[in-house]
Design an enzyme around this catalytic site. Structure first.
Site, PDB file in Angstrom:
ATOM      1  N   ASP A   1     -11.196  -9.175 -16.140  1.00  0.00           N
ATOM      2  CA  ASP A   1     -10.666  -7.840 -15.876  1.00  0.00           C
ATOM      3  C   ASP A   1     -11.557  -7.139 -14.852  1.00  0.00           C
ATOM      4  OD1 ASP A   1      -9.649  -5.280 -16.027  1.00  0.00           O
ATOM      5  OD2 ASP A   1     -10.452  -4.872 -18.040  1.00  0.00           O
TER       6      ASP A   1
ATOM      7  N   ASN B   1     -11.009  -4.084 -13.346  1.00  0.00           N
ATOM      8  CA  ASN B   1     -11.039  -2.610 -13.291  1.00  0.00           C
ATOM      9  C   ASN B   1     -11.195  -1.946 -14.654  1.00  0.00           C
ATOM     10  OD1 ASN B   1      -8.582  -3.272 -14.278  1.00  0.00           O
ATOM     11  ND2 ASN B   1      -7.370  -2.046 -12.851  1.00  0.00           N
TER      12      ASN B   1
ATOM     13  N   ASP C   1      -9.475  -1.943 -17.429  1.00  0.00           N
ATOM     14  CA  ASP C   1      -8.361  -1.405 -18.222  1.00  0.00           C
ATOM     15  C   ASP C   1      -8.020  -2.321 -19.399  1.00  0.00           C
ATOM     16  OD1 ASP C   1      -7.143  -3.524 -17.000  1.00  0.00           O
ATOM     17  OD2 ASP C   1      -5.465  -2.385 -16.157  1.00  0.00           O
TER      18      ASP C   1
ATOM     19  N   ASP D   1      -6.954  -9.564 -14.435  1.00  0.00           N
ATOM     20  CA  ASP D   1      -6.120  -9.310 -13.263  1.00  0.00           C
ATOM     21  C   ASP D   1      -6.495 -10.219 -12.095  1.00  0.00           C
ATOM     22  OD1 ASP D   1      -8.517  -8.066 -12.276  1.00  0.00           O
ATOM     23  OD2 ASP D   1      -7.988  -6.320 -13.508  1.00  0.00           O
TER      24      ASP D   1
ATOM     25  N   ASP E   1       3.649 -20.564 -12.703  1.00  0.00           N
ATOM     26  CA  ASP E   1       4.456 -20.879 -13.875  1.00  0.00           C
ATOM     27  C   ASP E   1       5.895 -20.499 -13.576  1.00  0.00           C
ATOM     28  OD1 ASP E   1       5.041 -21.331 -16.726  1.00  0.00           O
ATOM     29  OD2 ASP E   1       2.887 -20.994 -16.980  1.00  0.00           O
TER      30      ASP E   1
ATOM     31  N   GLU F   1       7.072 -28.948 -18.698  1.00  0.00           N
ATOM     32  CA  GLU F   1       6.730 -28.952 -20.117  1.00  0.00           C
ATOM     33  C   GLU F   1       7.935 -29.515 -20.854  1.00  0.00           C
ATOM     34  OE1 GLU F   1       5.192 -25.874 -23.593  1.00  0.00           O
ATOM     35  OE2 GLU F   1       6.769 -25.264 -22.235  1.00  0.00           O
TER      36      GLU F   1
ATOM     37  N   ASP G   1      -1.124 -22.212 -25.572  1.00  0.00           N
ATOM     38  CA  ASP G   1      -0.369 -22.261 -26.829  1.00  0.00           C
ATOM     39  C   ASP G   1      -1.129 -22.993 -27.930  1.00  0.00           C
ATOM     40  OD1 ASP G   1       1.896 -21.042 -25.688  1.00  0.00           O
ATOM     41  OD2 ASP G   1       2.750 -22.966 -25.081  1.00  0.00           O
TER      42      ASP G   1
HETATM   43  O1  ISL Z   1       3.550 -23.280 -29.196  1.00  0.00           O
HETATM   44  C1  ISL Z   1       4.654 -23.409 -29.616  1.00  0.00           C
HETATM   45  C2  ISL Z   1       5.088 -23.002 -30.920  1.00  0.00           C
HETATM   46  O2  ISL Z   1       4.307 -23.607 -31.894  1.00  0.00           O
HETATM   47  C3  ISL Z   1       5.663 -24.022 -28.840  1.00  0.00           C
HETATM   48  O3  ISL Z   1       6.864 -24.063 -29.482  1.00  0.00           O
HETATM   49  C4  ISL Z   1       5.816 -23.268 -27.568  1.00  0.00           C
HETATM   50  O4  ISL Z   1       6.493 -22.098 -27.804  1.00  0.00           O
HETATM   51  C5  ISL Z   1       6.524 -24.190 -26.652  1.00  0.00           C
HETATM   52  O5  ISL Z   1       5.542 -25.057 -26.234  1.00  0.00           O
HETATM   53  C6  ISL Z   1       7.083 -23.511 -25.458  1.00  0.00           C
HETATM   54  O6  ISL Z   1       6.042 -22.926 -24.756  1.00  0.00           O
HETATM   55  C7  ISL Z   1       6.300 -22.263 -23.602  1.00  0.00           C
HETATM   56  O7  ISL Z   1       7.418 -21.415 -23.670  1.00  0.00           O
HETATM   57  C8  ISL Z   1       7.324 -20.303 -24.557  1.00  0.00           C
HETATM   58  C9  ISL Z   1       6.022 -19.536 -24.401  1.00  0.00           C
HETATM   59  O8  ISL Z   1       5.879 -18.656 -25.485  1.00  0.00           O
HETATM   60  C10 ISL Z   1       4.833 -20.433 -24.326  1.00  0.00           C
HETATM   61  O9  ISL Z   1       3.676 -19.702 -24.101  1.00  0.00           O
HETATM   62  C11 ISL Z   1       5.098 -21.427 -23.234  1.00  0.00           C
HETATM   63  O10 ISL Z   1       4.009 -22.280 -22.997  1.00  0.00           O
HETATM   64  C12 ISL Z   1       8.483 -19.421 -24.241  1.00  0.00           C
HETATM   65  O11 ISL Z   1       8.479 -19.124 -22.870  1.00  0.00           O
HETATM   66 CA    CA Z   2      -7.451  -5.023 -15.221  1.00  0.00          CA
END
Ligand code: ISL
Ligand code: CA
Length: 515
Positions: free
Chosen positions: A18, A20, A22, A26, A95, A233, A305
């Site tokens: 971060d 700034n 807040d 960023d 992403d 993914e 995740d």
């Molecule tokens: O981590 C999970 C739940 O246990 C997975 O189901 C995860 O949500 C899945 O890998 C999909 O992930 C991606 O899409 C999701 C998002 O919340 C995750 O951060 C992203 O990596 C929805 O966009």
């Molecule tokens: Ca910031």
């Protein structure tokens, strides 16, 4: 740069740095850490979503794909960051949240307003829920919307509406998003839950539909996009399917994230601790499968995740340094494309919290409130602490200082922070630097063949290229007999070598040539 030479580092921008004060990481914060990243030795960055978002799912609910979230900075900041990455020889991938938009997105606002709106078919509407599909974050995947009296599909939070890829206009819009960033000069995309963009309502599958490969080719198989690095993914893809995604002549993806080696519990909150040996077995299995097909697997133990790998597979107390560096060796010395996650390089552990108020992750909160009256509070909190995605999302502790962030601070920051690790004699970052340097300097690690030697009390494998051979040994939690090894010792995460391997000891030997 060849694909096998890439070493990725994932940045989750809100929690990285971060600039700034807040409380939200960023883009200027990322720019300020350019030297830190460069000195680590990585040469590519995957940046988690940096687009405008109501943050119901921390940026994975995008309300505008072609802009920068004001919390994170401006388009100018972004362009400067990209230029600086490139100047330092670091590629940048973004992403691509392909499956759903935020319900605040203009397309959805239009879509929900009337049944005859031109955007209606951008999403998946039904008079009645046609099936019992569940949201991955809990509850039904169908949400009733009053304005038109119909239901829309959301595979994740109800504020994340699934796009309808059967509609050619949606596919065109998403191509435009890709082209917008490609024209700015980004080097590729990590594609969020890409296998879910094609549904199969007949076979009752919320993903992997028959048209999936066709859609992906439309997105990335165009002449304009052929230079991009793309990683999808794709949970639970079979080896056969991965081979289809990655076969170069099919012009779909460069690589795929397969999660078999991390799916070790019934669900993320089940408290059983997985065995490091099992992780290695599964990694070894995918090494062989992918090598046989001439494809590069992705190598990773963490992302935004996942709980912290040192807590999950190692020992985050007594052997934190040793197990964190052993895990690093698994990510960085196998055949494939390594992806490190921010904080992994200093051995960040899971964080410990006593109240649900300290958690932000939507999946965790839904789970907690669903179980609250059915489980003992202590047990429930233990599960939450072990499994929550917030473990990966607590701000990086650059120092031990208490800085306010959007998420309560990492509980172990006095013990584990960047400043301290860089000074330490046993520096996790220092060992990662060595692993990365080894990978970058010896073609064996990028281009070499993989061979499994043993997987019992320890994991032992070989990498071989043009008459050069490296042997890698990783000991699990228990000490065990050290096998006879010949050659020059090039890496050891302990000071000495005894007659037995110590817990989580890693040894890398370079064999004398010709043997
Ligand atoms: O981590 C999970 C739940 O246990 C997975 O189901 C995860 O949500 C899945 O890998 C999909 O992930 C991606 O899409 C999701 C998002 O919340 C995750 O951060 C992203 O990596 C929805 O966009
Ligand atoms: Ca910031």
């Amino acid at each position: 740069m060849e694909t096998e030479e890439l070493i990725f580092y994932q940045i989750y921008p809100r929690s990285f740095c971060d600039s700034n004060g807040d409380g939200i990481g960023d883009i200027r914060g990322i720019i300020s850490k350019m030297d830190y990243l460069k000195a680590l030795g990585i040469n590519a960055v995957w940046l988690s979503p940096c687009f405008p978002s109501p943050n119901k799912d921390n940026g994975y609910d995008v309300s505008d794909y072609c802009a920068i979230s004001p919390e994170l900075g401006t388009m100018q900041d972004f362009e400067q960051m990209l230029a600086m990455f490139h100047k330092n020889g670091i590629k940048l991938i973004l992403d691509f949240v392909a499956n759903h938009t935020s319900t605040e997105h203009e397309w959805f606002q239009q879509s929900r307003s009337a049944k005859d709106n031109p955007y209606r078919n951008y999403y998946i509407w039904r008079k009645q829920p046609p099936n019992d599909w569940k949201s991955l974050f809990g509850g039904s995947a169908w949400e009733y919307d009053e304005t038109t009296g119909e239901y829309y599909l959301h595979s994740f939070a109800k504020e994340q509406a699934d796009l309808n890829y059967e509609n050619p206009s949606v596919r065109k819009e998403m191509q435009n998003v890709i082209d917008f960033w490609a024209e700015k000069g980004v080097d590729g995309f990590r594609c969020d839950v890409l296998d879910m963009i094609a549904k199969d309502f007949i076979k009752h599958k919320n993903g992997n539909g028959t048209r999936l490969h066709e859609y992906i080719r439309e997105l990335f198989g165009r002449k304009k996009t052929s230079r991009l690095f793309t990683v999808g993914e794709c949970w639970g893809s079979s080896a056969k399917n991965v081979a289809l995604f990655c076969a170069p002549e099919r012009r779909e993806l460069t690589a795929v994230f397969n999660f078999e080696h991390l799916c070790l519990q019934n669900d993320r909150f089940s408290p059983r601790k997985p065995k490091l040996r099992t992780v290695c077995q599964r990694m070894a299995k995918w090494q062989k499968l992918m090598q046989k097909n001439g494809l590069l697997p992705t190598l990773f133990l963490e992302n935004h995740d996942q709980p912290r790998s040192v807590s999950r597979f190692g020992d985050d107390k007594k052997y934190r340094y040793e197990s964190a560096t052993a895990l690093g060796a698994l990510v960085l010395l196998h055949r494939g494309i390594p992806f490190l996650y921010q904080g992994e390089e200093i051995g960040m552990t899971n964080s410990h919290h006593k109240t649900i108020e300290d958690f932000d992750d939507i999946e965790t909160r839904n789970y907690y409130f669903e179980k609250k009256d059915k489980m003992h509070q202590d047990v429930l909190l233990r599960n939450v602490n072990a499994g929550t995605r917030d473990n990966a999302r607590r701000a990086i502790a650059w120092t031990e200082e208490n800085v306010a962030t959007y998420l309560p601070a990492y509980s172990e920051k006095e013990r584990v922070n960047v400043h301290k690790d860089l000074q330490a004699e046993k520096s996790v970052y220092g060992f990662y630097q060595k692993l990365i340097a080894l990978r970058r300097n010896a073609a064996c690690f990028t281009r070499g063949e993989y061979r499994l030697i043993a997987l019992k009390n320890y994991y032992r494998f070989e990498r071989r290229f043009q008459g050069e051979t490296y042997q890698i040994i990783v000991c699990f939690a228990k000490p065990c007999r050290l096998p006879k090894l010949k050659g020059e010792l090039v890496l050891n995460n302990y000071k000495t070598i005894g007659s037995r391997l110590k817990p989580y000891q890693v040894l890398v030997y370079k064999k004398p040539s010709g043997e």
